[in-house]
Motif scaffolding. Sequence first.
Motif, short mmCIF file in Angstrom:
data_model
loop_
_atom_site.label_atom_id
_atom_site.label_comp_id
_atom_site.label_asym_id
_atom_site.label_seq_id
_atom_site.Cartn_x
_atom_site.Cartn_y
_atom_site.Cartn_z
N LEU A 133 1.15 -1.34 0.13
CA LEU A 133 -0.54 -0.45 -0.10
C LEU A 133 1.27 1.16 0.14
O LEU A 133 0.51 2.00 -1.16
CB LEU A 133 -0.86 0.03 1.11
N LEU A 134 1.34 1.00 0.46
CA LEU A 134 2.45 2.38 0.78
C LEU A 134 3.22 3.36 -0.58
O LEU A 134 3.35 4.04 -0.87
CB LEU A 134 3.57 2.98 2.37
N PHE A 164 1.72 4.92 -3.58
CA PHE A 164 1.66 5.98 -3.11
C PHE A 164 2.76 6.74 -3.27
O PHE A 164 3.05 8.00 -4.25
CB PHE A 164 1.13 6.84 -1.92
N ILE A 173 9.32 10.35 2.70
CA ILE A 173 7.69 11.28 2.44
C ILE A 173 7.45 12.36 2.51
O ILE A 173 5.69 12.42 2.76
CB ILE A 173 8.30 11.63 4.84
N GLU A 174 8.42 13.55 1.65
CA GLU A 174 7.35 14.14 0.72
C GLU A 174 6.73 12.97 -0.12
O GLU A 174 5.36 14.02 -0.99
CB GLU A 174 8.12 14.94 0.57
N PHE A 202 5.35 10.79 -0.35
CA PHE A 202 4.24 9.17 -0.05
C PHE A 202 2.81 11.10 -0.15
O PHE A 202 2.42 10.99 -0.36
CB PHE A 202 4.94 9.03 1.19
N ILE A 203 3.53 12.28 0.49
CA ILE A 203 2.63 13.01 1.06
C ILE A 203 1.92 13.52 -0.61
O ILE A 203 0.45 13.75 -0.60
CB ILE A 203 2.54 14.58 1.72
N VAL A 205 -0.55 11.38 -1.70
CA VAL A 205 -2.22 11.00 -0.91
C VAL A 205 -2.98 12.25 -2.16
O VAL A 205 -4.06 12.03 -2.21
CB VAL A 205 -1.71 11.21 -0.05
N LYS A 206 -1.52 13.33 -2.03
CA LYS A 206 -2.74 14.16 -2.67
C LYS A 206 -3.10 14.02 -3.78
O LYS A 206 -4.12 14.04 -4.69
CB LYS A 206 -1.57 15.45 -2.58
N ILE A 234 -5.85 11.78 -4.01
CA ILE A 234 -7.06 12.69 -3.28
C ILE A 234 -8.06 13.12 -4.33
O ILE A 234 -9.68 13.24 -4.50
CB ILE A 234 -6.98 13.36 -1.81
N GLY A 276 1.69 23.13 -5.12
CA GLY A 276 1.49 22.03 -4.19
C GLY A 276 -0.15 22.34 -3.12
O GLY A 276 -0.43 21.60 -1.98
N PHE A 307 -3.25 22.20 -2.57
CA PHE A 307 -4.40 21.64 -3.14
C PHE A 307 -5.68 22.25 -3.11
O PHE A 307 -6.37 21.74 -4.26
CB PHE A 307 -4.57 21.14 -1.19
N VAL A 355 4.02 16.97 6.10
CA VAL A 355 5.21 16.28 5.73
C VAL A 355 6.17 16.75 6.78
O VAL A 355 7.19 15.88 7.21
CB VAL A 355 5.54 16.88 4.17
N PHE A 396 -7.44 15.75 5.96
CA PHE A 396 -6.43 15.16 4.75
C PHE A 396 -4.97 14.71 5.96
O PHE A 396 -4.91 13.45 5.64
CB PHE A 396 -5.01 16.35 3.97
#
Lengths: 243, 278
Positions: free
Chosen positions: A33-34, A37, A68-69, A71-72, A75-76, A79, A141, A143, B9, B211
């Motif tokens: 799953l991770l 993303f 990590i960035e 991954f985020i 996710v964005k 979504i 970025g 949203f 983040v 979020f």
Amino acid sequence: MILDIYKDALEYSAKDWTKLVILGVVCLFSFLLLPLFLLTGYNYRVINNAVHGVINGRDPLPEFNDLIEMFIDGVKVVIVQIAYLLIPFIIFLIFAVIAGNLSGAASSALMLIGALITFVIFIVAELMIQMGICHMAYNDGAFSKAFAFSEIKEAIDEIGWFECIVTYVGLIIITLVISFVVTAIIGLIFTAFGISGAVLGADPSGIFVLGVLINSAITLFIVGPYLSIFNSRSSGLLYTMQI
Amino acid sequence: MASITDCVVEGLKYPFTNIKKILGIGVLFALVSALSTVIGIKSFDIFRMSIHLVENTNSTVSQIPFSQLPAGNIYLVVGLSVISFIVGLFILGYQYDVVKFSIDRKADLPGFNDIAGLLVRGIKYLIVTVAYYIIPVILWTAGIAFAGDSSVFIIVSLIAGLLFIIAYFLMIMAVNNMVAYGSIKKAFDFREITDNIANLGWGKYIGIVLFTVIVMMIISVAVGIILSFITVAFAAVINNQAVIISIVIAIIEGLFIDSYMTVFFSRVCGSIYRESIK
């Protein structure tokens, strides 16, 4: 213009083979799953590079750092996609419920009209998704920019709706052709191996299994990542085509 | 910050700045989850015993004399519950500190040197949580008690659910406000709380909280997948030891995952407050 985009994107995606293989490995682990993303996040970075760069520029492929960035970002993107695709889904559901309560010819006619409307809205939603993600990337970025309908519509207007749709249809065709041709070539090679092996008296089933394995490995580690970067780069470049 | 999601983040990276302290709070979480596993098993024992008694004596649960129940188990469950409640207070106090550090823009994780203060801050945090959730909980309990299984109950639970969500969103800002001023009164200063949210923008505020929750859900599902693989691997190696396996898994989850997620969420909450008072 469209051909320039394809040319640039085809060259761009082939710049660094190691990154393609890394992407393939990430894709292999996407059942956890991770990594799924991370894939979308990496494609987002490709788009980000494209919308901030110029066509035929010397941008390198994005790095695999700062997971990590990444991954985020992934996710964005997911979504945004889900939010847009909910609209055609809900419309289809409404039609299905109404048609379910009718009977006979009226029901099937309504369902047909519903499916057509859903299809058109689906196409528009896909366009808006691609452009929305590019617009989000262009605005660092933010949203909310992925849902700034009027700004996105303006961007598409400036590029031209026809050009956009033609570019995306072209992307789909190129993707299909490349994956088909690669599979066919590997298939042909192994068919030749199998036939010559069979002539020499060997068992061709082992060669067949080996062929399938190599084929899926190449699709997973080279062709799949290549095509996904190619698609992201193209849609990012298309966004920069507004005057 | 270009985008408010940068807070998320930053929050995800934050626990990695000091692994030792994360493991420190992880020990508390591991304790709580191990204890709650044991409590679950023991209360199931008690439950099974009382069902058995009810079946044998044809009475109801309230008629069973206490002396017939497994007293040792009951004392154990009560004792362990009290212990895990106190440990939970320390965890809440630590969350308070994380929010404080986030608001003060400190890059390090809070320490554990002020144990008494940690407990006091945990109690403060608990009071705010209880105060915010009490209305929906009472409404829902009243719904169960008086409306039973009629359609009124569905409406009541919908309203309670809605109130619960509103309380959740307000509570995050309330805790932030309390931590920022260090006074529990500020947690109920609704004007200032709503002003802060309006300052950031309600859409932006709800969006960033949603979020963060979505990110947490994704991580939990992914961790769940990995932990289930580990469980299968354990189960394949060790035979007939389901209790031990589940306790080991609970400890792993508490030590690494729960601690990480809690610190991450508190950090993001603090960052949201920081963005809102700009």
